[in-house]
Enzyme design. Sequence first.
Site, PDB file in Angstrom:
ATOM      1  N   ASP A 240      -6.811 -25.746 -19.632  1.00 45.90           N
ATOM      2  CA  ASP A 240      -5.688 -25.961 -18.716  1.00 45.90           C
ATOM      3  C   ASP A 240      -4.382 -25.359 -19.250  1.00 45.90           C
ATOM      4  OD1 ASP A 240      -7.376 -27.320 -17.118  1.00 45.90           O
ATOM      5  OD2 ASP A 240      -6.308 -29.236 -17.157  1.00 45.90           O
TER       6      ASP A 240
ATOM      7  N   HIS B 246      -4.100 -24.083 -10.915  1.00 45.84           N
ATOM      8  CA  HIS B 246      -3.546 -25.289 -11.546  1.00 45.84           C
ATOM      9  C   HIS B 246      -2.104 -25.512 -11.070  1.00 45.84           C
ATOM     10  CE1 HIS B 246      -3.979 -28.523 -14.346  1.00 45.84           C
ATOM     11  NE2 HIS B 246      -3.090 -28.082 -15.229  1.00 45.84           N
TER      12      HIS B 246
ATOM     13  N   HIS C  18      -7.121 -27.181 -23.940  1.00 43.21           N
ATOM     14  CA  HIS C  18      -5.882 -26.541 -23.475  1.00 43.21           C
ATOM     15  C   HIS C  18      -5.700 -25.223 -24.232  1.00 43.21           C
ATOM     16  CE1 HIS C  18      -5.185 -30.748 -22.308  1.00 43.21           C
ATOM     17  NE2 HIS C  18      -4.403 -30.268 -21.362  1.00 43.21           N
TER      18      HIS C  18
END
Length: 748
Positions: A99, A150, A251
């Site tokens: 992410d 996102h 991440h």
Amino acid sequence: MAASRRRHATPRAIDRVRRRAVPKPRVVMALLLLLGLVCVMLLDGYLRAEVGNDQRVRSDASSDTVPQSVLDGGPLLSFAGGTARTQSVPDKTIVLTFDDGPDPEWSGKVLDILDDNDVPGTFFLVGSMIARYPDVVRRMVDDGSEVGVHTFTHVDLSYQSEARVEREIAQTQLALAGAAGITTTLFRAPYSSTNDAVDDYSWPVYQRLGAMGYTSVFIDTDSEDWQRPGVSKIIEWATPKDGEGASVLFHDAGGDRSETLAALPKYIKKMKAKGYTFTTVSGARQQAAGTEQDEGAGPGTQGPQGAQDARGDSAQAAHRTADTATRWEGRALLAAVAVAEWTVPGLAAVLAVVGFAVLGRFGLMLLLARRHHRQRDGRRFSWGAEVTRPVTVIVPAYNEKECIANTLGSLAASTHPIEILVVDDGSTDGTAEIAESLGLPHVRVVRQENAGKSAALNHGVRQARHDIVVMMDSDTVFEPGTVHQLVQPFADPAIGAVAGNAKVGNRSTMIGAWQHIEYVMGFNLDRRMYDLLRCMPTIPGAIGAFRRTAVLEAGGMSEDTLAEDTDITIALHRAGWRVVYAEHARAWTEAPASMAQLWRQRYRWSYGTMQALWKHRGSVTDKGPSGRFGRVGMPLVVLFQIVTPVFAPLIDVFTLYAMAFVDFRASLLAWLAVLGVQLFCAAYAFRLDREKYRYLLMLPLQQLAYRQLMYLVLIHSCVTAATGGRLRWQKLKRTGEVGTPRPGPEAG
């Protein structure tokens, strides 16, 4: 009937109206530049989540409206046929998801690890980051990884309107199309986690996106690498239990990802040793379904129903080839972002330099003004033997009936022997007749056809009977001792000209008070500094004294520029004469009483100063003492009277920007600190001139309103000069408010 008659407009009148109605090209250019800058700043702020940023994150909300099958289901949520359906990752299968990227530093290193271990990843990308780092996105796609949306600014969509939700998605897809030529059907909401975290506020968002063709991706296990708990903990928390498949969260952006980089290869090797395989979201869906399925129509920015995937690879089945129009729109977005990425930081750096330069100038002014005050205000200081010989005071006048009587009356009270020479420049209002009818001693009136102020002053210099000439404006009044104080420096034979201390006489209005502050600071700090540095740039037209021979040797008052006072001052420097400041020689002048009058005056001053500096640009190569102005004065004037004022409005714009979108308190404190420095400088200037401090109450408002006007005037002048415009002399309207002063700093 006569009253009802209508006058017909002549072609000339129509043309005048048309010219007034159509903005001049240079005005349009200035406005377009300003608009472009504001747009670039807003875009940059939006990309950095400063403009429109919403940091709210919802927690502990109920899930009464969310179907239990979704809450207990797998991490892959779709709405085929309008019905919510979840899928789980098959056993012994890992979907590595990342992410908050792309990141120019961390994402590339994550991709290196994935390449080294021959596993794909699924990256959920923030649109603003895609727009800033498109090369990283292209590599993700080329390496066989899958990408998803996102949002564009990483906001919690459950707080946003439907329009904002659609905009966040569409802008991200546009950035993807520009960066890699694709769109995607995958979506992950910021701040989301497992299915059971879906609540009554976020559920409508997932339904809406599902109807648009998106598959929402949740997680089974969370490495919580963002907490930086250590490599072993990251691996432990990311490992699914009992051979179950999992959508795993890591991440690749958002902070220091060094622990993620250390844990990721160890995690992959560990899971492979346990018999796990790695795939993308699309790969997991197809494995779970048993057969390759058509995902149906994608988002509004992708191609038509049933479009083929971008690579024909089941691992990237969520990708769609963007149509030509979308790709070009995306490239335009990336180009605009690139401009913003270079422009805003570049301007910020320039403004930081300008800010430090301005503060340094304040420090230098205070230091030199204090030194000048100590040197010149002491009783022991003397220019030499007292100058008592008569001088000629030249008063150029053009339609000055309102104030000529006050001006000549003040000169008649002079304690120094003077000849008063009124040069009437073709007045049509009886100015010359008024001057003659006063019957004042030592007054001579000479007339000429209207030729402008410079020509009137030159005529006066030629007609003067004495070797020292004082030049003043016809709207100005002198104190009785002004002329005597002004000519004392001529005891030094090296001095060719003296600048006096011009003060605003009509300071009772707000505009007058603002100009009063400006004049006091300018004369008591700027001119003291320039005097000590021996590079005085301007002898004010309101009050200045010259050696007649020096003026004639320099060619007289030039008509080449609109700032004849600056022009002659620089010319005298270049001729080897010294120019000084006589702070006790006070003149009271009538400042413009309206914004329109003020604009015209300062526009002429700014433009004329630029003309004079350009005319004397060769002074920077002058040698010896005569080259001091070029070496010292020219850079100072260009830097602090042109360059920094041009950039100063941007400082204010950045301050407003920061107050609105970054940190209001810190920005306000910074602005107040700068205001405090200016207030301290102004207070010291008022102290040197023995002025009353009450006018300083107007300083904050002056910074908010008056200063901006002066900046706009200068910018207008720069645009006029850059576009080759010519500015004519502009006569200001006089009121005759400034009467004969009484001696002392508070006169008038």
